[in-house]
Enzyme design. Structure first.
Site, short mmCIF file in Angstrom:
data_model
loop_
_atom_site.label_atom_id
_atom_site.label_comp_id
_atom_site.label_asym_id
_atom_site.label_seq_id
_atom_site.Cartn_x
_atom_site.Cartn_y
_atom_site.Cartn_z
N CYS A 386 0.84 -1.20 0.00
CA CYS A 386 0.00 0.00 0.00
C CYS A 386 0.88 1.25 0.00
CB CYS A 386 -0.99 -0.06 1.16
SG CYS A 386 -2.48 0.88 0.76
N HIS A 512 -3.56 -5.09 0.26
CA HIS A 512 -2.93 -5.63 1.48
C HIS A 512 -3.01 -7.16 1.48
CE1 HIS A 512 -2.77 -1.87 3.94
NE2 HIS A 512 -3.65 -1.49 3.02
N GLU A 514 -1.52 -9.14 3.34
CA GLU A 514 -1.40 -9.68 4.72
C GLU A 514 -2.75 -10.04 5.34
OE1 GLU A 514 -0.95 -6.54 3.84
OE2 GLU A 514 -1.44 -5.12 5.43
N1 GLN Z 1 -2.05 6.68 2.72
C1 GLN Z 1 -2.16 5.92 1.53
C2 GLN Z 1 -3.53 6.06 0.88
O1 GLN Z 1 -4.48 6.41 1.51
C3 GLN Z 1 -1.85 4.45 1.77
C4 GLN Z 1 -2.77 3.78 2.74
C5 GLN Z 1 -2.24 2.48 3.28
O2 GLN Z 1 -1.03 2.22 3.29
N2 GLN Z 1 -3.11 1.66 3.81
O3 GLN Z 1 -3.67 5.82 -0.28
#
Ligand code: GLN
Length: 542
Positions: A386, A512, A514
């Site tokens: 992310c 994600h 995970e």
């Molecule tokens: N801050 C980033 C976004 O909102 C990544 C979010 C995250 O890593 N979950 O796109």
């Protein structure tokens, strides 16, 4: 038995918080699954937030995300990791959600002019939510974990709702497992049962008699301690279980089975218990976790490094992936706020893999970008998740494509190269709760890519939690220079995965992975990353 009328097991806690109710609930579910019952687990959280999505990870650990896009307590992660069964919005209820629906009903006039009270209106709503999962008609048993500690003011409506449910559903259709602590007084060499007695008294005052007691302890319980607890708490002596500290949480189901928790609980809820549970793969997994052939060092670069719970699912994914590779992954938490180019070699030089973690806001971002650059230039296996993926895109834009001030517009709105930008539909969003891109989306993987080989399939579904995205205006430039968009959302054309050509293992995922790694199904990307880290360490003799 009818799946329209499942049995209910409630898990409560006393004496202290953080005793591991989530792990006990998940272990019980694993044992019942291993005996062929279909089970789900839900968590009731007594706090007023509608969900933990707006909480700082230091408050409440990681925010977990379900397939259907709920932002939930991290215990749901344990439930999925232990059971390999997806949870949903209905599996996490908070006081905020309960009050929100009761107040919404009141505003619509649905209470027909009546005064709205905690009893019966709030307790009725709690009971309705507890039973919601039964509507699916697929579960034999629904386990409900009640957050907080018995005696807390905010837990009271939940305890009362459980009391009423036991009464209406019948005592043979419900059971209560109460988890407490038996402290050890080293000065006198004694295990103390009084806090447990008081905690059970607190339950009894509210009309609940526990059926099973699980006692967290540092030392083995003597038969005398078990008998004493049983006598003073009105519990059968064989229903007093010891939960001793173990090297891995995944051993807990096995420890519980040794004490026949599954048999005792099935007896309480009047379900047949024949033969032995099938725990073969579980035992093999625990054996691999406890007996790795070697250790491999991986850096987890993030800004919540003081609280490993903030990265719970990532940490557990490494346990699963380590076992899949017969190794132990030794994670070193690297605080990205303190990572500067001057001392990066001394911190990352020993590592065989670098993972840049998810996150929000500009704090610590430059350290993350420096870690990406180090991994890219030194050929160290790199995994960006992310925000970690977004950092890999920013780093590449700055140092390879030559956009010196490239950035995400989350960090710098005035950047001349917004390589990560807000999605169009996010631009008008002002409310913070539940408004990100959340939950599972499809992702098409490019032929010949490492990700496709790792998954062994062309189309995957992975969970998201973010507002910002790879800016497709730059897609061709990135691709031509070697950072390939190899995972694309087939419906929206959004970039979900990038992969660096000519590097041993350099992958960034906007999703994600995970959240989907479980004991019995370790995530293919984590497994592949750990394999690459092992190979790197062997080549580099680390
Ligand atoms: N801050 C980033 C976004 O909102 C990544 C979010 C995250 O890593 N979950 O796109």
């Amino acid at each position: 038995m009818s799946k329209a009328k499942p049995k209910y097991i409630f898990v409560t806690g006393g004496v202290a918080s953080s005793l591991g109710k989530g792990i006990i609930s998940a272990s019980l579910a694993r044992l019942l699954l291993a005996r062929g019952y279909s089970v789900t687990i839900q968590k009731l959280d007594p706090y007023i937030n509608v969900d933990p999505g707006t909480l700082n990870p230091y408050e409440h650990g990681e925010c977990y995300v379900t397939e259907d896009g709920a932002e939930t307590d991290l215990d749901l992660g344990h439930y999925e990791r232990f059971t390999s069964i997806a949870t949903s919005k209905a599996n996490n209820v908070t006081t905020g959600k309960i009050y929100q629906s009761v107040i919404n009903k009141e505003r619509k006039g649905e209470f027909l002019g009546k005064t709205v009270h905690v009893i019966p209106h709030i307790t009725d709503e709690i009971k309705r939510r507890i039973q919601l999962l039964a509507n699916k008609k697929i579960y034999d048993v629904i386990i409900t974990e009640i957050g907080g500690t018995v005696g807390d003011i905010e837990s009271l409506p939940y305890i009362e709702a459980v009391r009423q449910l036991r009464y209406s559903l019948g005592y043979k259709n419900t059971a209560i497992v109460h988890l407490t602590l038996i402290p050890y007084m080293s000065a006198s060499g004694e295990l103390k049962t009084k806090p447990t007695q008081h905690s059970v008294k607190a339950l009894l005052e509210n009309g609940l008699q526990p059926d099973v007691l699980v006692l967290r302890t540092e030392k083995h319980l003597t038969a005398q301690v078990r008998r004493k607890v049983a006598l003073f708490c009105n519990v059968d002596v064989e229903a007093v279980m010891e939960s001793i500290d173990v090297p891995t949480i995944y051993e807990v189901p096995l420890k519980m089975h040794e004490q026949r928790l599954d048999e005792v609980i099935l007896g309480k809820i009047d379900l047949p218990c024949v033969g032995e549970p099938d725990l073969k793969s579980w035992i093999e997994f625990v054996d691999k976790v406890k007996n790795p052939t070697r250790t491999v060092q991986v850096a987890l670069v993030g800004k919540y490094t003081e609280l490993p719970d903030a990265y719970k699912s990532i940490v557990e994914s490494f346990v699963h992936a380590g076992a899949a590779n017969h190794v132990k992954v030794k994670l070193t938490y690297v605080n990205s706020e303190k990572l500067s180019k001057e001392h990066i070699e001394s911190v990352l030089g020993k590592m065989s893999g670098i993972l840049v973690a998810p996150g929000f806001g500009h704090r610590g971002i430059e350290g993350k970008i420096a870690a990406v650059q180090y991994a890219r230039e030194h050929g160290v296996p790199f995994f960006g998740i992310c925000l970690g993926m977004q950092c890999s895109v920013i780093e590449f834009a700055r140092n390879v494509l030559g956009y010196a001030d490239a950035n995400s517009t989350e960090m710098e709105t005035a950047t001349s190269a917004p390589v990560i930008d807000l999605m169009e539909e996010q631009k008008g969003v002002t409310e913070k709760g539940g408004t990100m891109r959340l939950g599972a989306y499809p992702c098409q993987l490019a032929e010949g890519s490492k990700v496709r080989a790792a998954y062994g399939s062309e189309l995957v579904y992975e969970r998201h939690r973010h507002r910002y995205e790879f800016n497709n205006d730059y897609m061709e430039q990135f691709s031509a220079a070697g950072l390939k968009p190899v995972g694309i959302n087939p419906d929206t054309n959004l970039v979900e995965v990038v992969e660096l050509e000519g590097h041993p293992w350099f992958i960034g995922t906007q999703f994600h992975p995970e959240y989907k790694s479980t004991v019995l199904n370790p995530h293919p990307l984590f497994a592949s990353f750990v394999r690459a880290a092992v190979e790197y360490s062997e080549n580099e003799k680390k």
